[in-house]
Motif scaffolding. Sequence first.
Motif, PDB file in Angstrom:
ATOM      1  N   SER A  78       0.855  -1.169   0.000  1.00 34.99           N
ATOM      2  CA  SER A  78       0.000   0.000   0.000  1.00 34.99           C
ATOM      3  C   SER A  78       0.896   1.226   0.000  1.00 34.99           C
ATOM      4  O   SER A  78       1.792   1.336   0.840  1.00 34.99           O
ATOM      5  N   LYS A  79       0.680   2.117  -0.971  1.00 33.85           N
ATOM      6  CA  LYS A  79       1.482   3.342  -1.120  1.00 33.85           C
ATOM      7  C   LYS A  79       2.982   3.035  -1.091  1.00 33.85           C
ATOM      8  O   LYS A  79       3.754   3.690  -0.370  1.00 33.85           O
ATOM      9  N   GLY A  80       3.391   2.002  -1.817  1.00 31.40           N
ATOM     10  CA  GLY A  80       4.813   1.693  -1.953  1.00 31.40           C
ATOM     11  C   GLY A  80       5.435   0.989  -0.767  1.00 31.40           C
ATOM     12  O   GLY A  80       6.645   0.789  -0.729  1.00 31.40           O
ATOM     13  N   ARG A  81       4.620   0.635   0.243  1.00 32.95           N
ATOM     14  CA  ARG A  81       5.176  -0.038   1.427  1.00 32.95           C
ATOM     15  C   ARG A  81       4.480  -1.384   1.621  1.00 32.95           C
ATOM     16  O   ARG A  81       3.356  -1.577   1.156  1.00 32.95           O
ATOM     17  N   TRP A  82       5.148  -2.266   2.375  1.00 33.01           N
ATOM     18  CA  TRP A  82       4.463  -3.488   2.797  1.00 33.01           C
ATOM     19  C   TRP A  82       3.496  -3.147   3.920  1.00 33.01           C
ATOM     20  O   TRP A  82       3.780  -2.276   4.747  1.00 33.01           O
ATOM     21  N   THR A  83       2.363  -3.842   3.918  1.00 29.76           N
ATOM     22  CA  THR A  83       1.391  -3.584   4.978  1.00 29.76           C
ATOM     23  C   THR A  83       0.839  -4.907   5.500  1.00 29.76           C
ATOM     24  O   THR A  83       0.678  -5.867   4.746  1.00 29.76           O
ATOM     25  N   GLY A  84       0.630  -4.930   6.805  1.00 27.01           N
ATOM     26  CA  GLY A  84       0.099  -6.154   7.415  1.00 27.01           C
ATOM     27  C   GLY A  84      -0.481  -5.815   8.776  1.00 27.01           C
ATOM     28  O   GLY A  84      -0.671  -4.636   9.109  1.00 27.01           O
ATOM     29  N   ARG A  85      -0.796  -6.853   9.521  1.00 26.05           N
ATOM     30  CA  ARG A  85      -1.392  -6.643  10.842  1.00 26.05           C
ATOM     31  C   ARG A  85      -0.640  -7.420  11.906  1.00 26.05           C
ATOM     32  O   ARG A  85      -0.085  -8.487  11.631  1.00 26.05           O
ATOM     33  N   THR A  86      -0.671  -6.867  13.116  1.00 26.18           N
ATOM     34  CA  THR A  86      -0.149  -7.600  14.261  1.00 26.18           C
ATOM     35  C   THR A  86      -1.190  -8.645  14.659  1.00 26.18           C
ATOM     36  O   THR A  86      -2.322  -8.622  14.159  1.00 26.18           O
ATOM     37  N   ARG A  87      -0.853  -9.516  15.580  1.00 24.25           N
ATOM     38  CA  ARG A  87      -1.852 -10.488  16.041  1.00 24.25           C
ATOM     39  C   ARG A  87      -3.043  -9.751  16.667  1.00 24.25           C
ATOM     40  O   ARG A  87      -4.164 -10.200  16.603  1.00 24.25           O
ATOM     41  N   GLY A  88      -2.767  -8.582  17.250  1.00 26.80           N
ATOM     42  CA  GLY A  88      -3.847  -7.795  17.853  1.00 26.80           C
ATOM     43  C   GLY A  88      -4.656  -7.011  16.838  1.00 26.80           C
ATOM     44  O   GLY A  88      -5.532  -6.233  17.203  1.00 26.80           O
ATOM     45  N   ASN A  89      -4.347  -7.178  15.534  1.00 23.81           N
ATOM     46  CA  ASN A  89      -5.117  -6.573  14.444  1.00 23.81           C
ATOM     47  C   ASN A  89      -4.786  -5.104  14.193  1.00 23.81           C
ATOM     48  O   ASN A  89      -5.548  -4.397  13.546  1.00 23.81           O
ATOM     49  N   THR A  90      -3.641  -4.637  14.698  1.00 26.09           N
ATOM     50  CA  THR A  90      -3.224  -3.258  14.406  1.00 26.09           C
ATOM     51  C   THR A  90      -2.472  -3.249  13.079  1.00 26.09           C
ATOM     52  O   THR A  90      -1.618  -4.109  12.839  1.00 26.09           O
ATOM     53  N   LEU A  91      -2.785  -2.248  12.241  1.00 28.38           N
ATOM     54  CA  LEU A  91      -2.105  -2.120  10.943  1.00 28.38           C
ATOM     55  C   LEU A  91      -0.674  -1.660  11.168  1.00 28.38           C
ATOM     56  O   LEU A  91      -0.433  -0.737  11.950  1.00 28.38           O
ATOM     57  N   LEU A  92       0.262  -2.289  10.469  1.00 26.05           N
ATOM     58  CA  LEU A  92       1.668  -1.904  10.601  1.00 26.05           C
ATOM     59  C   LEU A  92       2.283  -1.865   9.195  1.00 26.05           C
ATOM     60  O   LEU A  92       2.195  -2.838   8.458  1.00 26.05           O
ATOM     61  N   HIS A  93       2.863  -0.717   8.810  1.00 25.41           N
ATOM     62  CA  HIS A  93       3.479  -0.554   7.488  1.00 25.41           C
ATOM     63  C   HIS A  93       4.988  -0.492   7.634  1.00 25.41           C
ATOM     64  O   HIS A  93       5.498   0.064   8.610  1.00 25.41           O
TER      65      HIS A  93
END
Length: 453
Positions: free
Chosen positions: A405-420
């Motif tokens: 997303s916007k040139g970066r990797w994006t994913g979630r922590t186990r707690g469901n927080t977005l982290l880029h």
Amino acid sequence: MLQRSMIPLRAAASPAPLPRNGKQFHIWTIGCQMNEADSAKIAATLQEAGYTATSNEQDADIVILNSCVVRQAAEDKVSGKLNSLLRLKRERPEVSVVLTGCMVTNQQDRLREQFPHVDLFFDPSDFAQLERVAPEVSDLSDDLSELPHYYADPAAGSSSTSAFVPIIYGCNFLCSYCIVPYRRGKERSRPVADIVAEVERLASSGVREVTLLGQTVNAYGHDLPDTPGLANLLRAVDAVPGIVRLRFLTSHPKYMSDDIIEAMAGLRSVCEHMNLPVQAGDNDVLRRMRRTYTRDFWLDRIQLTRARMPEATVATDIIVGFPGETETQFLQTYDLLEQARCDKVHLAMYSPRPGTLSARWQDDVPPDEKHRRHRELEKLQERIQSEINAERLGKTYEVLVEGRSKGRWTGRTRGNTLLHFDDDRDLQGRLVDVTVTRTSPWFLMGEPVSAPR
Ligand code: SAM
Ligand code: SF4
């Protein structure tokens, strides 16, 4: 409710390409994850029947709208979309326009009059109806799980890093504001063996995270012969090799048993994240909402979850401006959110739904006041989330990478927080440990510190 797009991951072992029939379909979806799951199945069915997905409705031979009626605003968007398709239908009368989802159930006669340019209305889950606009569908097996490409064709939607798996349909509650039981019927659970078989197929096609779905997901199994219960299902799905993360939503506080919380705490793949809508912080409002629990009961469930899993994150839903909600009662909700410090709150302004109990009561909180209450809680929650996320600075989290997303990797922590984060490697669908370097109320930024797994 959590919203996310499913980002394709390369299939582990793709069968031979399907023969194409030269026709295209386009699906537009609004509403909850159950609708997203239904749309993925419709896409898989049509692909199996030889159709190709297109993101442009102008190019499509079949345009399918999957609708939601939980609030008037959603219903208005669907009507607007249907009206906008009039032009397409005039220019290309051969295009089939299809409407499914909660707007359709028990409303077909009225809708046929209102939208005569729609070729087919069908109830959610009555997928066989598709053969009326896509005759090739009649040659397919009734059991979608027997269709190999559903699990192996990334374009089918489900063959991605994350997949939604419905486990219980309908709802037996009658919350006074809610239209869902009238449109989705009584609770019907899928057998454990069917769900496990589906998750096994998803895992073998590359899916690593599964979210089990239901309007009352933790009521799972009470209608099955040996009443398995959600905790047992979690144990069975946790044992499926390849599934590294397991989530479930949406839970009803009344059914959030100690047993389920213990299963969450003890199982490897089950993420430390609880989605538990409270709706209001005032007991009189909760009683008139017919929610069947008190504020303290909800708080107790959250406290037990945090006691068993100190890292646990919590999401909830709130309705402001319910009929008769006084300023004092609203402040009770404000106070509850301040006390609970949730990681995410889905805020909604009350919207009367025809046929529900509360629609008979006066919608007496004026729109301006509903907006003000909504804004107050938004501001409060922004502050809380910014404080919670600030405490995450410098900590390291396991992230399941969902895409770019916007040139970066994006994913979630186990707690469901977005982290880029930035990284030159191909990390799609991989687990990476990431140290947080910047925070905001809505997401985190970080630097990868481990090899991808
Ligand atoms: N089953 C879940 C539960 O028990 O909370 C929620 C399902 S409901 C489809 C999703 C959310 O929509 C609810 O949590 C509620 O906040 C919101 N909602 C439902 N009916 C509404 C209404 N009439 N007006 C405003 N929001 C509504
Ligand atoms: Fe609607 Fe209540 Fe059922 Fe949730 S539990 S779907 S809010 S009736």
